[in-house]
Design a protein around this motif. Structure first.
Motif, PDB file in Angstrom:
ATOM      1  N   ASN A  52       0.826  -1.201   0.000  1.00  0.00           N
ATOM      2  CA  ASN A  52       0.000   0.000   0.000  1.00  0.00           C
ATOM      3  C   ASN A  52       0.866   1.259   0.000  1.00  0.00           C
ATOM      4  N   SER A  57       1.342  -2.142   4.662  1.00  0.00           N
ATOM      5  CA  SER A  57       0.604  -3.371   4.388  1.00  0.00           C
ATOM      6  C   SER A  57       1.116  -3.986   3.099  1.00  0.00           C
ATOM      7  N   THR A 101      -6.298   2.589  -5.866  1.00  0.00           N
ATOM      8  CA  THR A 101      -6.371   3.366  -4.637  1.00  0.00           C
ATOM      9  C   THR A 101      -5.031   3.309  -3.913  1.00  0.00           C
ATOM     10  N   TYR A 103      -4.835   2.683  -0.548  1.00  0.00           N
ATOM     11  CA  TYR A 103      -4.896   1.845   0.652  1.00  0.00           C
ATOM     12  C   TYR A 103      -5.133   0.369   0.356  1.00  0.00           C
ATOM     13  N   ARG A 104      -6.055   0.080  -0.536  1.00  0.00           N
ATOM     14  CA  ARG A 104      -6.508  -1.293  -0.708  1.00  0.00           C
ATOM     15  C   ARG A 104      -5.561  -2.046  -1.641  1.00  0.00           C
ATOM     16  N   TYR A 106      -4.925  -5.239  -4.169  1.00  0.00           N
ATOM     17  CA  TYR A 106      -5.669  -6.091  -5.083  1.00  0.00           C
ATOM     18  C   TYR A 106      -4.753  -7.173  -5.645  1.00  0.00           C
ATOM     19  N   SER A 111      -7.660  -5.131 -11.826  1.00  0.00           N
ATOM     20  CA  SER A 111      -7.853  -3.978 -10.948  1.00  0.00           C
ATOM     21  C   SER A 111      -6.797  -2.891 -11.172  1.00  0.00           C
TER      22      SER A 111
END
Length: 125
Positions: A52, A57, A101, A103-104, A106, A111
């Motif tokens: 991220n 993360s 994004t 944060y997320r 994939y 994506s």
């Protein structure tokens, strides 16, 4: 929008290591989560790892967990993939990609909408 350029691929013997780099142009690099994918001849594009925006993360494919490490440097606008204990099954073109994004994370290639041109990694037995 960023543009991505991978480097660091090459030919190595099994058991050795390589470090891939992905340099991003543009001032919005830290707005994106980043991913590494690979594609072997005759196969689809496979998820390898993602990180991220803050590097707080990460997620890995089971096939590389414990051997590969993804990292990023937002000052240098770069993301890296340290690959250890390489096997011939790791042979592929490796791509970095910017996620939709910050944060997320994939795992699906669908994506990601910004891709580099790829760098070839060949592992000999």
């Amino acid at each position: 929008q960023v543009q991505l350029v991978e480097s660091g691929g090459g030919l190595v013997q099994a058991g050795n290591s390589l470090r891939l780099s992905c340099a991003a142009s543009g001032r919005t690099f830290n707005n994106y989560a980043m991913g590494w994918f690979r594609q072997a001849p005759g196969k689809g594009r496979e998820f390898v790892a993602a990180i991220n925006f803050s590097a707080g993360s990460t997620v890995y494919a089971d096939s590389v967990k414990g051997r590969f490490t993804i990292s990023r440097d937002n000052v240098k606008n770069s993301v890296y993939l340290q690959m250890n204990s390489l096997t011939p099954e790791d042979t592929a073109v490796y791509y970095c990609a910017a996620g939709p994004t910050a944060y997320r994370l994939y795992r699906s290639a669908a994506s990601y909408h910004i891709w580099g041109q790829g760098t070839q990694v060949t592992v000999s037995s």
